[in-house]
Scaffold this motif. Structure first.
Motif, PDB file in Angstrom:
ATOM      1  N   PHE A 131      13.800 -26.814 -15.435  1.00 43.30           N
ATOM      2  CA  PHE A 131      13.870 -28.560 -16.617  1.00 43.30           C
ATOM      3  C   PHE A 131      13.605 -29.394 -15.908  1.00 43.30           C
ATOM      4  O   PHE A 131      13.303 -30.486 -16.769  1.00 43.30           O
ATOM      5  N   GLY A 132      14.936 -29.403 -14.868  1.00 41.06           N
ATOM      6  CA  GLY A 132      15.739 -30.689 -14.563  1.00 41.06           C
ATOM      7  C   GLY A 132      13.842 -31.361 -13.284  1.00 41.06           C
ATOM      8  O   GLY A 132      14.241 -32.865 -14.220  1.00 41.06           O
ATOM      9  N   PHE A 133      13.191 -31.314 -12.649  1.00 42.43           N
ATOM     10  CA  PHE A 133      12.462 -31.671 -12.444  1.00 42.43           C
ATOM     11  C   PHE A 133      11.023 -31.273 -13.011  1.00 42.43           C
ATOM     12  O   PHE A 133      10.207 -31.960 -12.676  1.00 42.43           O
ATOM     13  N   GLY A 134      11.090 -31.335 -14.357  1.00 45.14           N
ATOM     14  CA  GLY A 134      10.281 -31.590 -15.259  1.00 45.14           C
ATOM     15  C   GLY A 134       9.135 -30.437 -15.310  1.00 45.14           C
ATOM     16  O   GLY A 134       7.688 -30.299 -15.408  1.00 45.14           O
ATOM     17  N   LEU A 135       9.640 -28.892 -14.431  1.00 53.48           N
ATOM     18  CA  LEU A 135       8.438 -27.566 -14.381  1.00 53.48           C
ATOM     19  C   LEU A 135       8.878 -26.857 -15.495  1.00 53.48           C
ATOM     20  O   LEU A 135       9.674 -26.130 -15.332  1.00 53.48           O
TER      21      LEU A 135
ATOM     22  N   LYS B 237       6.384 -23.116 -25.309  1.00 52.00           N
ATOM     23  CA  LYS B 237       6.628 -24.675 -25.071  1.00 52.00           C
ATOM     24  C   LYS B 237       7.650 -24.666 -24.067  1.00 52.00           C
ATOM     25  O   LYS B 237       7.432 -26.072 -23.766  1.00 52.00           O
ATOM     26  N   THR B 238       8.102 -24.248 -23.528  1.00 50.11           N
ATOM     27  CA  THR B 238       8.621 -24.437 -22.234  1.00 50.11           C
ATOM     28  C   THR B 238       8.217 -23.637 -20.345  1.00 50.11           C
ATOM     29  O   THR B 238       8.783 -23.650 -20.089  1.00 50.11           O
TER      30      THR B 238
ATOM     31  N   VAL C 229      10.689 -29.396 -21.743  1.00 45.77           N
ATOM     32  CA  VAL C 229      11.767 -29.199 -20.673  1.00 45.77           C
ATOM     33  C   VAL C 229      12.260 -30.665 -20.096  1.00 45.77           C
ATOM     34  O   VAL C 229      13.602 -29.711 -19.718  1.00 45.77           O
ATOM     35  N   LEU C 230      11.720 -30.815 -19.925  1.00 39.54           N
ATOM     36  CA  LEU C 230      12.630 -32.888 -19.264  1.00 39.54           C
ATOM     37  C   LEU C 230      13.949 -33.128 -20.479  1.00 39.54           C
ATOM     38  O   LEU C 230      14.517 -33.496 -20.287  1.00 39.54           O
TER      39      LEU C 230
ATOM     40  N   LYS D  90      20.746 -32.005 -23.734  1.00 39.03           N
ATOM     41  CA  LYS D  90      21.635 -30.939 -24.069  1.00 39.03           C
ATOM     42  C   LYS D  90      21.828 -29.783 -22.945  1.00 39.03           C
ATOM     43  O   LYS D  90      22.461 -29.451 -22.982  1.00 39.03           O
ATOM     44  N   TYR D  91      21.134 -29.807 -21.816  1.00 33.87           N
ATOM     45  CA  TYR D  91      22.215 -28.475 -20.820  1.00 33.87           C
ATOM     46  C   TYR D  91      21.727 -29.227 -19.604  1.00 33.87           C
ATOM     47  O   TYR D  91      20.844 -29.953 -18.662  1.00 33.87           O
ATOM     48  N   ASN D  92      22.868 -30.730 -19.658  1.00 38.46           N
ATOM     49  CA  ASN D  92      23.170 -30.484 -18.528  1.00 38.46           C
ATOM     50  C   ASN D  92      25.016 -31.413 -17.871  1.00 38.46           C
ATOM     51  O   ASN D  92      25.459 -30.495 -19.108  1.00 38.46           O
TER      52      ASN D  92
END
Length: 381
Positions: free
Chosen positions: A294-298, A320-321, A354-355, A361-363
């Protein structure tokens, strides 16, 4: 002047993927943080940050029974009792020293916080119920995600507890910083050098061990190749099955369709490979690697049995993700991979979704904020 709070954290190890969180915590002038842990977890090759923060991370001897079924850490118990204002303890009862020490601290009225989770894909129902029963003894709970709060409060005896969740994630600021370095021109040059231009690419990242079930990807790849001859799977990671997978690729005439990169721990090394890929595939139970994707937009493709995934799977929402496939069914996996390549608009929307989750929210920054909120809540009791 406000008093500096002494915080002790008792855990197993401090892996490199937690550095963003701990670095923020160690640099907070309001706190004096000491982490007590062991050098390594037997059987798991975690890369740790222990040597980088010797003033804050203190390793202790340990004894492991039956390959990690039970662990005892030889902690400086008296020192922790005397010096710590707030004590966070890993709530895994397999670390027997933690379980007994936490119970003792509760009995003597120390400010202790159980750092735990409600759901774990490694637990059976019996061990889960025992752990929940034991956790009921404690007033303060720091969980993995917001959904865990609802789950824990659904059990008798938790309604009036202090419960917060950290929303487990990675250092998104660092990932974003690396992505900013790769404009379209630079990435195109990288793809050309690596032979990636014009190829449909997906990526995986994890240890090459039986648990991660990468054999399923190789089987799916053989089917996909019939429709997409230039398909490419980028595989980051190493493990005891590395040579077996390479041999399997040869046997299935897939050597031109797989790149085994080995271990890449740094975001700077991972970044161009992730940015060159359309989505992330993990055929087994997924944990923190979902946040990496998700962090890399995948978006993510993984199997469809929720209870076999780690707690981080709470962030996943089908269509959605990412998408799911029927567990252990490589034919269905191949179909889902082909379909997602064809759905360019849906894929674009998923990348945005995902980004958004990873950045807001998740970091590790959210984790740090939630942790300090928990410290203040407990300290003011």
């Amino acid at each position: 002047m406000n008093k500096i709070l002494n915080i002790s954290i008792l855990t197993n190890v401090v892996p490199i993927y937690r550095e963003g969180f701990y670095e923020r915590l160690f640099n907070d002038e309001r706190f004096n943080v000491k982490v007590y842990c062991q050098d390594e977890v037997p059987g798991i090759n975690y890369k740790t940050i222990h040597s980088k923060y010797p003033q804050n991370i203190l390793t202790v001897p340990n004894y492991t029974f039956k390959k990690g079924l039970l662990i005892w850490q030889f902690l400086p118990f008296l020192k922790i009792i005397k010096s710590a204002d707030v004590i966070f303890i890993d709530g895994n009862p397999r670390i027997a020293s933690h379980a007994l020490f936490a119970t003792f601290l509760q009995l003597i009225n120390k400010k202790v916080v159980m750092w735990s989770m409600v759901h774990s894909h490694l637990n059976n129902i019996t061990t889960k119920n025992i752990r929940i029963w034991w956790l009921r003894l404690f007033k303060n709970h720091f969980l993995y995600n917001d959904l865990d709060i609802e789950k824990l409060k659904s059990y008798p005896g938790f309604r009036n507890k202090n419960i917060l969740a950290m929303n487990n994630g990675l250092n998104q600021k660092k990932i974003d910083s690396e992505m900013e370095k790769w404009d379209e021109s630079k990435l195109t040059k990288f793809k050309k050098e690596k032979g990636l231009l014009g190829r449909p690419i997906f990526i995986s990242c994890g240890r090459l061990i039986e648990k991660n079930n990468y054999t399923l990807v190789i089987k799916a790849l053989k089917l996909i190749k019939a429709q997409k001859p230039n398909i490419l799977w980028i595989c980051i990671g190493d493990g005891i099955l590395t040579e077996s997978f390479k041999q399997l690729a040869i046997e299935n005439t897939l050597t031109d369709n797989i790149i085994f990169l080995g271990e890449l721990y740094e975001e700077s090394e991972q970044c161009p490979w992730f940015l060159s890929s359309s989505f992330f595939v993990h055929p087994a139970g997924i944990g923190l690697s979902i946040m990496q994707a998700f962090g890399f937009g995948l978006p993510v493709i993984t199997h469809n049995i929720d209870k076999l995934h780690g707690p981080e799977f709470v962030a996943f929402e089908s269509e959605k993700t990412g998408v799911t496939f029927e567990i252990d069914n490589y034919t269905d996996l191949s179909t889902k991979i082909i379909d997602l390549f064809e759905k360019e608009k849906a894929l674009g929307n998923m990348r945005i979704n995902v980004l958004e989750l990873a950045r807001n929210k998740y970091n590790s920054e959210i984790m740090y904020q939630r942790f300090t909120q928990m410290v203040n809540l407990v300290n003011n009791q």
